[in-house]
Design an enzyme around this catalytic site. Structure first.
Site, PDB file in Angstrom:
ATOM      1  CE  LYS A  59      43.485  34.583  49.513  1.00 35.37           C
ATOM      2  NZ  LYS A  59      43.912  33.442  48.679  1.00 35.37           N
TER       3      LYS A  59
ATOM      4  CD  GLN B 195      43.117  29.868  48.680  1.00 33.02           C
ATOM      5  OE1 GLN B 195      42.836  31.004  48.290  1.00 33.02           O
ATOM      6  NE2 GLN B 195      44.179  29.639  49.431  1.00 33.02           N
TER       7      GLN B 195
ATOM      8  CG  ASP C 180      46.060  34.126  42.882  1.00 37.46           C
ATOM      9  OD1 ASP C 180      46.435  34.709  43.913  1.00 37.46           O
ATOM     10  OD2 ASP C 180      45.282  33.152  42.879  1.00 37.46           O
TER      11      ASP C 180
HETATM   12  N1  GUN Z   1      47.225  29.118  48.164  1.00 42.03           N
HETATM   13  C1  GUN Z   1      48.212  29.606  48.956  1.00 42.03           C
HETATM   14  N2  GUN Z   1      48.547  30.856  48.581  1.00 42.03           N
HETATM   15  C2  GUN Z   1      47.736  31.179  47.548  1.00 42.03           C
HETATM   16  C3  GUN Z   1      47.599  32.345  46.747  1.00 42.03           C
HETATM   17  O1  GUN Z   1      48.308  33.348  46.897  1.00 42.03           O
HETATM   18  N3  GUN Z   1      46.647  32.273  45.774  1.00 42.03           N
HETATM   19  C4  GUN Z   1      45.895  31.178  45.572  1.00 42.03           C
HETATM   20  N4  GUN Z   1      45.011  31.206  44.588  1.00 42.03           N
HETATM   21  N5  GUN Z   1      45.999  30.071  46.293  1.00 42.03           N
HETATM   22  C5  GUN Z   1      46.916  30.081  47.271  1.00 42.03           C
END
Ligand code: GUN
Length: 291
Positions: free
Chosen positions: A52, A96, A119
């Protein structure tokens, strides 16, 4: 059968964003910024967070990774989130998931300013999504909708069957496809592990979205001829021939299902790359709104 190329579409979106950000750099203005917070050392999470951050930097966005140790308390994490809520250089905050056991995930998500919740997990953003108001769409479902749009796949009046009811994929994609909007307006069924025989539902799908988290779960006998198949799964399976000893497969038995589908996403290279592209999109959108 047409292969839906998520890698190609995500590259297009990233190029589009890069073009928008370049003039800001040239003018010496503020650029969109994303902070990603990682608690603990889960290897998969660490890989995602690095991907990311790299994607941000590549298109000219500001990126920061906050790495906190696995023993971080809820209080400590709340104060880190608060710091970035008040930092105008960061337009997106991503914590995350999953978080270590001592931390209440819901509490953390609710502490992120909805205006920076790229998100789309904050309850107020989820609520806005359900009632059809503008919001941050969660990145994976947003990526799926974007793929369907860019491949000009008809969704109006089509039966979308979602397998899986997670807050990250199943629930939001079902609600997005239900909206009376272009690129949606579908008839939607959500089914899940309590169904017993899932195939009675999946066989009815014009568009089948598999978000179960089980390798090769959707087999050819569960899919109608000429269905559009979207595979959200990212599963590690042992593979003695692979360098790392494993390979990544989806929730769909690609080899057999692809022979009867009209469109299908591969794994890897389908939905996965779209998640990051849409995260960048949401961060850019947050930046625009902040100005
Ligand atoms: N863990 C797995 N997928 C995601 C996501 O799309 N966002 C976040 N913050 N954590 C995740």
């Amino acid at each position: 059968m047409i292969l839906i190329d998520g890698k190609k579409v995500s590259a297009e979106i990233k190029n589009e964003l890069e073009e928008k950000i370049k003039p800001l750099h040239d003018a010496g203005e503020k650029v969109p910024g994303l902070v990603t917070i990682l608690v603990g050392e889960d290897p998969a999470s660490s890989v995602y967070v690095n991907m990311k951050s790299k994607a941000c930097l590549k298109i000219g966005m500001l990126s920061k990774i906050e790495r906190l140790n696995a023993e971080t308390t809820e209080e400590e994490l709340l104060s880190v989130v608060k710091k970035y809520n008040n930092d105008s250089n960061f337009h997106g905050i991503l914590v995350q998931l999953p978080l270590p056991k001592q931390i209440d995930e819901d509490k953390i998500i609710e502490s992120i300013l909805p205006e920076k919740d790229v998100d789309g997990f904050h309850p107020s953003n989820v609520g806005n999504l359900v009632i059809g108001k503008d919001t941050f769409f969660p990145c994976t479902p947003f990526g799926i909708v974007e793929l369907l749009k860019r491949y000009k796949i008809e969704t109006k009046g089509k039966h979308v069957v979602v397998v899986g009811r997670s807050n990250i994929v199943g629930k939001p994609i079902a609600n997005m496809m239900l909206q009376k909007k272009e690129g949606a307006n579908s008839i939607v069924t959500i089914c899940h592990s309590a169904a017993g025989d899932l195939s009675q539902y999946t066989k009815q799908a014009d568009i089948l979205i598999a978000a179960i988290g089980r390798a090769n779960f959707i087999t050819a006998d569960m899919v109608k001829d000429d269905a559009v198949v979207i595979d959200v799964g990212i599963n590690r399976v042992e593979d003695a021939e692979a360098k790392k000893g494993y390979k990544i497969v989806g929730d769909v038995d690609f080899e057999n299902v692809s022979q009867k589908s009209s469109y299908i996403t591969p794994v890897p290279g389908g939905v996965g790359p779209m998640t990051i592209a849409m995260l960048l999109w949401n961060t850019y959108k947050s930046f625009l709104k902040s100005n």
